[in-house]
Design an enzyme around this catalytic site. Structure first.
Site, short mmCIF file in Angstrom:
data_model
loop_
_atom_site.label_atom_id
_atom_site.label_comp_id
_atom_site.label_asym_id
_atom_site.label_seq_id
_atom_site.Cartn_x
_atom_site.Cartn_y
_atom_site.Cartn_z
N TYR A 10 0.80 -1.22 0.00
CA TYR A 10 0.00 0.00 0.00
C TYR A 10 0.83 1.27 0.00
O TYR A 10 0.30 2.36 0.21
CB TYR A 10 -0.96 -0.02 1.19
CG TYR A 10 -1.84 -1.23 1.16
CD1 TYR A 10 -2.81 -1.38 0.17
CD2 TYR A 10 -1.67 -2.27 2.07
CE1 TYR A 10 -3.60 -2.51 0.12
CE2 TYR A 10 -2.46 -3.40 2.02
CZ TYR A 10 -3.42 -3.52 1.04
OH TYR A 10 -4.20 -4.64 0.98
N SER A 11 2.11 1.15 -0.27
CA SER A 11 2.99 2.31 -0.33
C SER A 11 2.83 3.00 -1.69
O SER A 11 2.90 2.34 -2.73
CB SER A 11 4.44 1.87 -0.14
OG SER A 11 5.33 2.86 -0.56
N ALA A 12 2.62 4.31 -1.68
CA ALA A 12 2.43 5.04 -2.94
C ALA A 12 3.65 4.94 -3.86
O ALA A 12 3.49 4.69 -5.06
CB ALA A 12 2.08 6.50 -2.65
#
Length: 67
Positions: A10-12
């Site tokens: 879920y890291s951009a």
């Protein structure tokens, strides 16, 4: 040849790397690092990336990370 991507799902910044890989049709093998368990501080990962940050990509022994 497959690029290994050490990442958090879920890291951009990690999402951006996966999107570019998909757009350019580059095969990427994702490897999940659990930061809460300290997997980014293990000696195996520190050999790849001494700055222990993600995303980190490895292509045929060449490591590239964001800093």
């Amino acid at each position: 040849m497959v690029i290994e991507l050490y990442q958090l799902p879920y890291s951009a910044p990690c999402l951006q790397v996966r999107m570019v890989g998909k757009i350019l049709n580059i095969p990427i093998e994702t490897k999940h690092l659990d930061l809460e368990k300290g997997e980014h501080l293990k000696p195996e990962f520190l050999k790849i990336n001494p700055f222990h940050c993600i995303p980190t990509m490895v292509d045929d022994g060449f490591a590239l990370w964001e800093r």
